[in-house]
Design an enzyme around this catalytic site. Structure first.
Site, short mmCIF file in Angstrom:
data_model
loop_
_atom_site.label_atom_id
_atom_site.label_comp_id
_atom_site.label_asym_id
_atom_site.label_seq_id
_atom_site.Cartn_x
_atom_site.Cartn_y
_atom_site.Cartn_z
N SER A 18 28.62 46.21 30.65
CA SER A 18 27.76 47.09 29.91
C SER A 18 26.38 46.16 29.61
CB SER A 18 28.52 47.56 28.69
OG SER A 18 27.85 48.63 27.87
N THR A 19 26.25 45.97 27.89
CA THR A 19 25.42 45.20 27.26
C THR A 19 25.19 43.90 28.08
OG1 THR A 19 25.76 46.45 25.34
CG2 THR A 19 24.44 44.63 25.21
N HIS A 62 27.29 50.38 32.58
CA HIS A 62 26.85 51.48 31.55
C HIS A 62 25.38 51.63 31.79
CE1 HIS A 62 30.99 50.64 29.31
NE2 HIS A 62 31.29 51.47 30.29
N MET A 96 29.63 45.78 25.25
CA MET A 96 29.89 46.10 24.25
C MET A 96 31.32 47.20 24.19
SD MET A 96 27.47 47.52 21.00
CE MET A 96 26.82 48.73 21.98
N ASP A 136 35.73 49.35 26.94
CA ASP A 136 35.79 49.92 28.23
C ASP A 136 36.04 49.10 29.36
OD1 ASP A 136 35.84 52.13 30.33
OD2 ASP A 136 33.70 51.76 30.87
#
Length: 369
Positions: free
Chosen positions: A176-177, A202, A295, A298
């Protein structure tokens, strides 16, 4: 705790006002100033010493990318890009992440006020996460020296229908991030004959196609945005579309990509947990899985399911992660058998995927009590 001090940089007075209003609603955030262009922003950074910058791309006197590149060279600090949901906006934002921006927040082209209000929780979370990061220079990748591997296919192609379910390894990656850059580092390190890789990052729908094209340009593997029913083949990497879950399924003769338009899982679509669960069911211990920077949590439970199915599992370490949320959650859950810095992950995935399955399980013995 001290508040996160934010400087909002955007040439639109409306956007500056809306962003400021959204951010100050969070008691942990203080907007210390705004700026309509990079030259004014430069002076306000010196005066106000903010913790985080929100930065637009298209601005007068100096574009956001040029400003960001100068900023990361002269005065590195956490930056969250504010970008448009267009193909051009996606390309520019991905370039900004390469230059050192921590994350991005997309602004719509219509119904600005209501859409920004709906995204208040998201932008506040991203700014607070950015404040906890350390600005990083772009990672320079040293390609792995791997000798070409030829098989009988170079002389006589294998007839269709050969192979058995679960017999060939598939690498699964979630992020993600900070993940767009982490994935670049992994893919740039892979040789052209690497085992197939499936990836859930993401990312908004408008960004996943351009992201896949950028990864294809920098990797020796063939990288694409996954299509429903697409066969999974060695030397290829498949990135989940930004609007659908990516699953790996067995269709009776081979593993294929399946796209699913179900609801968001862990507030994400695509979801890493969905990909990992499908891998546990259809590939099992032939999976080699890694959860990278991001972040939230997940992918943590999905990684645990893969580990319980006998698959080697690993996570990115905290020092090399932009945000150690997802890999940290998996590590604390006992889902990962190994924790490695980013620059070692590609080599480890490749080694585990090329070992016999039982040997890979032994090589990835649990190290987290």
């Amino acid at each position: 705790m001290e508040k996160v001090r934010v400087l909002v940089v955007d040439d639109s007075a409306l956007v500056r006002k809306l962003l400021s209003t959204m951010l100050v609603c969070d008691p942990a955030i203080e907007v210390v100033g705004t700026a309509p262009d990079p030259l004014i922003a430069r002076e306000k950074i010196k005066q106000l010493n903010p913790d985080v910058l929100t930065l637009d791309v298209e601005m007068p006197r100096m574009d956001g990318l040029t400003f960001l590149e100068n900023l990361m060279r002269l005065r590195p600090m956490p930056v969250v890009m504010v970008s448009s949901l267009t193909e051009q906006g996606a390309e520019v934002t991905l370039r900004a992440l390469e230059l050192g921006a921590v994350d991005f927040f997309t602004k719509p082209s219509s119904d600005l006020a209501s859409s920004f209000a709906a995204g208040a929780e998201e932008i506040c979370a991203k700014v607070k996460a950015a404040a906890r990061t350390r600005p990083r220079q772009r990672t320079v990748v040293r390609r792995l020296e791997v000798a070409p591997r030829l098989s009988a296919d170079a002389v006589l192609p294998l007839s269709q229908g050969a192979g058995t379910r679960g017999g060939s390894p598939i690498i699964a990656i979630g992020a993600s991030t900070g993940g767009t850059e982490a994935i670049r580092v992994v893919l740039e390190s892979m040789p052209p004959d690497a085992p197939p890789i499936v990836i859930t990052q993401h990312i908004p729908a408008a960004f996943s196609g351009p992201f896949a094209k950028r990864m294809d340009a920098c990797s020796a593997m063939r990288v694409c945005e996954a299509r429903d029913g697409q066969p999974i083949q060695p030397g290829h990497a498949y990135i989940a579309p930004g609007s659908q879950h990516l699953l790996v399924m067995w269709d009776g003769a081979r593993h294929v990509c399946r796209l699913h338009d179900g609801p968001p899982v862990n507030r994400h679509k695509p979801s890493v947990d969905v990909l990992f669960r499908s891998m546990a069911a259809s590939v099992g211990k032939a999976t080699v899985a890694a959860l990278l920077t991001g972040m939230g949590d997940d992918g943590a439970r999905g990684l645990l399911e893969l580990s319980q199915a006998g698959a080697p599992t690993l996570v990115q370490d905290e020092d090399s992660s932009v945000v150690w949320g997802m890999p940290g959650a998996a590590w604390k859950l006992g889902a990962a058998r190994e924790m490695l810095p980013l620059d070692q992950i590609a080599a480890r995935l490749l080694k585990l995927a090329r070992l016999p399955i039982d040997s890979a399980q032994r090589a990835a013995a649990p190290v987290n009590g």
